[in-house]
Scaffold this motif. Structure first.
Motif, PDB file in Angstrom:
ATOM      1  N   VAL A 184       1.690   9.202  -6.029  1.00 48.54           N
ATOM      2  CA  VAL A 184       2.079  10.591  -5.748  1.00 48.54           C
ATOM      3  C   VAL A 184       3.149  11.047  -6.734  1.00 48.54           C
ATOM      4  O   VAL A 184       3.099  12.164  -7.255  1.00 48.54           O
ATOM      5  N   MET A 185       4.113  10.186  -7.033  1.00 54.63           N
ATOM      6  CA  MET A 185       5.171  10.544  -7.978  1.00 54.63           C
ATOM      7  C   MET A 185       4.608  10.747  -9.384  1.00 54.63           C
ATOM      8  O   MET A 185       5.003  11.672 -10.095  1.00 54.63           O
ATOM      9  N   CYS A 186       3.685   9.889  -9.798  1.00 53.21           N
ATOM     10  CA  CYS A 186       3.055  10.041 -11.118  1.00 53.21           C
ATOM     11  C   CYS A 186       2.277  11.353 -11.212  1.00 53.21           C
ATOM     12  O   CYS A 186       2.381  12.081 -12.196  1.00 53.21           O
ATOM     13  N   CYS A 187       1.506  11.637 -10.180  1.00 53.75           N
ATOM     14  CA  CYS A 187       0.729  12.884 -10.171  1.00 53.75           C
ATOM     15  C   CYS A 187       1.641  14.101 -10.192  1.00 53.75           C
ATOM     16  O   CYS A 187       1.388  15.072 -10.911  1.00 53.75           O
ATOM     17  N   ALA A 188       2.726  14.066  -9.432  1.00 57.23           N
ATOM     18  CA  ALA A 188       3.666  15.182  -9.401  1.00 57.23           C
ATOM     19  C   ALA A 188       4.309  15.361 -10.780  1.00 57.23           C
ATOM     20  O   ALA A 188       4.488  16.483 -11.258  1.00 57.23           O
ATOM     21  N   GLY A 189       4.624  14.259 -11.437  1.00 61.61           N
ATOM     22  CA  GLY A 189       5.204  14.335 -12.781  1.00 61.61           C
ATOM     23  C   GLY A 189       4.232  14.923 -13.786  1.00 61.61           C
ATOM     24  O   GLY A 189       4.596  15.735 -14.629  1.00 61.61           O
ATOM     25  N   LEU A 190       2.969  14.520 -13.699  1.00 64.05           N
ATOM     26  CA  LEU A 190       1.962  15.059 -14.610  1.00 64.05           C
ATOM     27  C   LEU A 190       1.736  16.547 -14.386  1.00 64.05           C
ATOM     28  O   LEU A 190       1.688  17.334 -15.327  1.00 64.05           O
ATOM     29  N   LYS A 230       0.837  -1.206   0.000  1.00 65.43           N
ATOM     30  CA  LYS A 230       0.000   0.000   0.000  1.00 65.43           C
ATOM     31  C   LYS A 230       0.868   1.251   0.000  1.00 65.43           C
ATOM     32  O   LYS A 230       0.604   2.204  -0.735  1.00 65.43           O
ATOM     33  N   ILE A 231       1.912   1.271   0.817  1.00 69.22           N
ATOM     34  CA  ILE A 231       2.806   2.433   0.893  1.00 69.22           C
ATOM     35  C   ILE A 231       3.528   2.640  -0.430  1.00 69.22           C
ATOM     36  O   ILE A 231       3.625   3.762  -0.937  1.00 69.22           O
ATOM     37  N   ILE A 232       3.983   1.541  -1.026  1.00 66.04           N
ATOM     38  CA  ILE A 232       4.675   1.628  -2.318  1.00 66.04           C
ATOM     39  C   ILE A 232       3.721   2.153  -3.391  1.00 66.04           C
ATOM     40  O   ILE A 232       4.080   3.006  -4.203  1.00 66.04           O
ATOM     41  N   MET A 233       2.484   1.679  -3.419  1.00 63.23           N
ATOM     42  CA  MET A 233       1.498   2.152  -4.392  1.00 63.23           C
ATOM     43  C   MET A 233       1.161   3.624  -4.176  1.00 63.23           C
ATOM     44  O   MET A 233       1.036   4.390  -5.140  1.00 63.23           O
ATOM     45  N   ILE A 234       1.020   4.042  -2.942  1.00 60.95           N
ATOM     46  CA  ILE A 234       0.723   5.453  -2.647  1.00 60.95           C
ATOM     47  C   ILE A 234       1.878   6.331  -3.108  1.00 60.95           C
ATOM     48  O   ILE A 234       1.674   7.368  -3.752  1.00 60.95           O
ATOM     49  N   VAL A 235       3.104   5.938  -2.805  1.00 62.10           N
ATOM     50  CA  VAL A 235       4.276   6.716  -3.219  1.00 62.10           C
ATOM     51  C   VAL A 235       4.358   6.772  -4.739  1.00 62.10           C
ATOM     52  O   VAL A 235       4.624   7.833  -5.324  1.00 62.10           O
TER      53      VAL A 235
END
Length: 118
Positions: free
Chosen positions: A12-18, A4-9
């Motif tokens: 978040v990284m994908c959203c920040a990149g977009l 779950k933590i890995i998926m959340i991170v």
């Protein structure tokens, strides 16, 4: 729990990149638009151009001219250009204008005159 933590991170990284990528490309487009308009103001002179074709449609704020290659060009205006009242649908005309015309983009410029072609 670790998954779950890995998926959340990862999310978040994908959203920040977009968000970061979209913000940068939008800024580049805005800067380009500003520099183009500044260049037009600096030149100070506008080049007159002509297109010859057949009038397909006349309205209160625009008219459409189709050239010999069957390419329609839409011309918009605020004040009726000189000579437009003397032509009608189906007439072959020469349109003098400044700016740019395109078959897909709106007309950016000014119609100087519309004359019947001989």
């Amino acid at each position: 729990m670790k998954k779950k933590i890995i998926m959340i991170v990862a999310c978040v990284m994908c959203c920040a990149g977009l968000f970061g990528g979209c913000g940068q490309s939008g800024m580049k487009q805005d800067n380009t638009a500003i520099s183009n308009s500044e260049e037009g103001k600096q030149e100070g002179t506008t080049e007159e151009k002509e297109v010859t074709g057949t009038i397909d449609e006349i309205k209160d704020f625009m008219f459409v001219v189709t050239d010999e290659n069957d390419t329609p060009y839409s011309f918009t205006f605020e004040e009726k250009p000189e000579g437009l009242e003397n032509v009608s649908n189906g007439d072959t005309v020469t349109v003098r204008y400044t700016g740019t015309i395109s078959e897909v983009d709106p007309f950016e410029g000014e119609v100087i005159s519309v004359e019947k072609a001989q």
